[in-house]
Write an enzyme that holds these catalytic residues in place. Structure first.
Site, PDB file in Angstrom:
ATOM      1  N   GLU A  25       0.846  -1.115   0.013  1.00 24.10           N
ATOM      2  CA  GLU A  25      -0.002   0.174   0.098  1.00 24.10           C
ATOM      3  C   GLU A  25       0.909   1.173  -0.069  1.00 24.10           C
ATOM      4  OE1 GLU A  25      -3.828  -0.445   2.426  1.00 24.10           O
ATOM      5  OE2 GLU A  25      -2.494  -1.814   3.511  1.00 24.10           O
ATOM      6  N   SER A 157      -6.625  -2.002   1.863  1.00 23.51           N
ATOM      7  CA  SER A 157      -6.859  -1.508   0.300  1.00 23.51           C
ATOM      8  C   SER A 157      -7.551  -2.218  -0.712  1.00 23.51           C
ATOM      9  CB  SER A 157      -5.714  -0.799   0.157  1.00 23.51           C
ATOM     10  OG  SER A 157      -5.312   0.481   0.690  1.00 23.51           O
ATOM     11  N   TYR A 227      -9.625   4.536  -5.052  1.00 21.08           N
ATOM     12  CA  TYR A 227      -8.739   5.291  -4.881  1.00 21.08           C
ATOM     13  C   TYR A 227      -8.593   6.052  -6.220  1.00 21.08           C
ATOM     14  CZ  TYR A 227      -7.120   3.217  -0.576  1.00 21.08           C
ATOM     15  OH  TYR A 227      -7.221   2.697   0.799  1.00 21.08           O
ATOM     16  N   ARG A 266     -11.329   2.713  11.754  1.00 21.75           N
ATOM     17  CA  ARG A 266     -12.560   2.673  10.906  1.00 21.75           C
ATOM     18  C   ARG A 266     -12.638   1.355  10.610  1.00 21.75           C
ATOM     19  NH1 ARG A 266     -10.776   3.249   6.001  1.00 21.75           N
ATOM     20  NH2 ARG A 266     -11.546   0.902   5.446  1.00 21.75           N
ATOM     21  N   ASP A 268     -15.371  -1.662   9.044  1.00 23.24           N
ATOM     22  CA  ASP A 268     -16.337  -1.844   7.804  1.00 23.24           C
ATOM     23  C   ASP A 268     -17.389  -2.763   8.274  1.00 23.24           C
ATOM     24  OD1 ASP A 268     -14.697  -0.147   6.513  1.00 23.24           O
ATOM     25  OD2 ASP A 268     -13.271  -1.631   5.642  1.00 23.24           O
ATOM     26  N   GLU A 282     -13.921  -5.825   9.128  1.00 19.92           N
ATOM     27  CA  GLU A 282     -12.556  -5.928   9.576  1.00 19.92           C
ATOM     28  C   GLU A 282     -12.350  -4.324  10.100  1.00 19.92           C
ATOM     29  OE1 GLU A 282     -10.075  -4.559   5.906  1.00 19.92           O
ATOM     30  OE2 GLU A 282     -11.474  -6.121   5.461  1.00 19.92           O
ATOM     31  N   ASN A 284      -9.714  -0.919  10.607  1.00 18.37           N
ATOM     32  CA  ASN A 284      -8.384  -0.269  10.032  1.00 18.37           C
ATOM     33  C   ASN A 284      -7.851   0.532  10.907  1.00 18.37           C
ATOM     34  OD1 ASN A 284      -6.504   1.574   8.608  1.00 18.37           O
ATOM     35  ND2 ASN A 284      -7.525   0.995   6.639  1.00 18.37           N
ATOM     36  N   GLY A 288      -6.963   5.411   5.504  1.00 20.22           N
ATOM     37  CA  GLY A 288      -6.352   6.539   4.462  1.00 20.22           C
ATOM     38  C   GLY A 288      -6.827   7.843   4.894  1.00 20.22           C
TER      39      GLY A 288
END
Length: 326
Positions: A25, A157, A227, A266, A268, A282, A284, A288
Site C-alpha cells: 500500500e 486497500s 482510490y 475505521r 467496515d 474488519e 483499519n 487512509g
C-alpha cells in the site's frame, strides 16, 4: 470542531509524518502522508516527511522528533512493528498501540477476538497457500456458500481480494490472495448495504463519527474504485433508520474497545439485506487520508475540517508505556 491554536501547535514540537514504507500500500500511504503533511504545515505544526523505506527509523530519535503521525498503511506500518520501534524510542505516535495494531492487521485474529466476545462477523475458513492444491472447493462452498469473498489475511486497500460467484473461479482467487500473503481468508459474503464507521478516541471516551454508506459500481468496492475513480457513491448522512444506525454504532464501539484500539480507526460493516443483521468485516487502525478517504469525509460531516482532524489526532499521540523516557 476547530483546529488547535498557534500556541497549541507549537507545543506539539518537531513532528514526523511517516509515509510510504515498504508495504503493498506504499502509493496510497504516500498520498495520505502528503495530505497530512500539508494540513499540519498549514496549521503551523513543525512537520516533516519521513519515509521508513528510505531512512532508518532510529533517525527519528537522533534528529529530535517529538511526535509521529503514522500515515503508513499495511505491513511495517500498521501492524505493530513501527509502533514497537517508537515505543522503544519513547516517541508518542498516532493511532493504536503495538498489540492492538498487530491484532487488527490480521483479519483472522480480529475475527477470533470478536467471536469470543460474541460479536457478529461473517463465517470464515483459513487456508494456507500450501493447501491450495488440496483444499476441497466443495467443502469451502458448503461451509461459506456462494458468492464467497477470498482475500489475504493481512493486507488492506482491497489488494488481492476476489468475489467468487462460481466454483470454477475459486482456485484463481486463492492463488491471487496467496500472492499477497501467507494466509488466505475465505469468508461468507454478506449481501446488502455496506457501511463504514470511523471512530475517534479511546476506551469509554471513544465516539463514532457519522456513518458512511458505500454504493460502488456493481457492488465492487475494489482498489480502483476506492482510490482512482469517482464512480463510487458515499452517502453521508447514510440514509439508514436511526434505530439501525444506533445499534451499529454501539456494535462498532464494542468491536473497537475489545481490541484495545485508541486514537482512531475505521470499522467496515455489512448489513444483510434480508435480516438487517449487521456483520463486522474488519478494522483499519491507520485509515487512509487521501482525497477519496472516508474518515476525513465523515469528519467533515461532523463539522471537523481535514486540518482539524490531523491536528486532533496528533495532539492525542500516545505510547503504550506512557512512563517511557526518551
Amino acid at each position: 470542531m476547530s483546529g488547535l491554536s498557534a500556541s497549541s501547535t507549537a507545543q506539539l514540537g518537531k513532528v514526523a509524518v511517516l509515509m510510504g514504507g515498504r508495504s503493498a500500500e506504499r502509493e496510497v500511504s504516500l498520498m495520505s502522508g502528503r495530505g497530512v503533511l500539508k494540513a499540519l504545515l498549514d496549521s503551523g505544526v513543525d512537520a516533516h516527511a519521513f519515509d521508513p523505506a528510505e531512512r532508518d527509523v532510529m533517525a527519528l530519535r537522533q534528529e529530535g522528533f517529538e511526535r509521529c503521525f503514522i500515515a503508513l498503511h499495511g505491513r511495517f506500518g500498521e501492524d505493530g512493528t513501527v509502533q514497537g520501534a517508537l515505543e522503544l524510542m519513547g516517541i508518542p505516535y498516532t493511532g493504536s498501540g503495538v498489540m492492538a495494531s498487530s491484532m487488527a492487521m490480521d483479519k483472522v485474529m480480529t475475527k477470533r477476538v470478536w467471536q469470543v466476545e460474541g460479536l457478529p462477523t461473517p463465517r470464515h475458513v483459513l487456508v494456507h497457500p500450501s493447501q491450495i492444491d488440496t483444499v476441497s472447493s466443495e467443502a469451502l462452498i458448503a461451509a461459506l456458500g456462494l458468492p464467497m469473498i477470498v482475500k489475504p489475511a493481512k493486507e488492506g486497500s482491497s489488494i488481492g481480494v476476489s468475489k467468487v460467484t462460481q466454483a470454477a473461479d475459486l482456485s484463481a482467487a486463492l492463488r491471487a490472495a496467496a500472492a499477497c500473503d501467507s494466509d488466505i481468508l475465505c469468508e461468507q459474503c454478506i449481501v446488502g448495504d455496506e457501511v463504514t464507521c470511523p471512530v475517534l478516541g479511546e476506551g469509554a471516551q471513544a465516539q463514532v463519527l457519522p456513518m458512511i454508506r458505500i454504493v460502488a459500481p456493481e457492488g465492487n468496492y475494489d482498489y480502483q474504485n476506492k482510490y482512482f475513480t469517482d464512480d463510487t457513491q458515499y452517502l453521508v448522512p447514510c440514509g439508514l433508520p436511526e434505530s439501525e444506525i444506533a445499534a451499529i454504532n454501539a456494535l462498532v464501539i464494542q468491536a473497537y474497545q475489545v481490541l484495545g484500539c485508541r486514537g482512531w480507526g475505521r470499522i467496515d460493516v455489512m448489513i444483510d439485506a434480508a435480516t438487517r443483521q449487521a456483520y463486522l468485516l474488519e478494522i483499519n487502525t491507520s485509515p487512509g487520508m487521501t482525497g477519496h478517504s472516508l474518515v476525513p469525509m465523515s469528519a467533515r460531516a461532523a463539522g471537523m475540517s481535514y486540518e482539524a482532524l490531523c491536528c486532533h489526532l496528533l495532539a492525542h499521540a500516545s505510547l503504550d508505556y506512557k512512563g517511557a523516557v526518551k
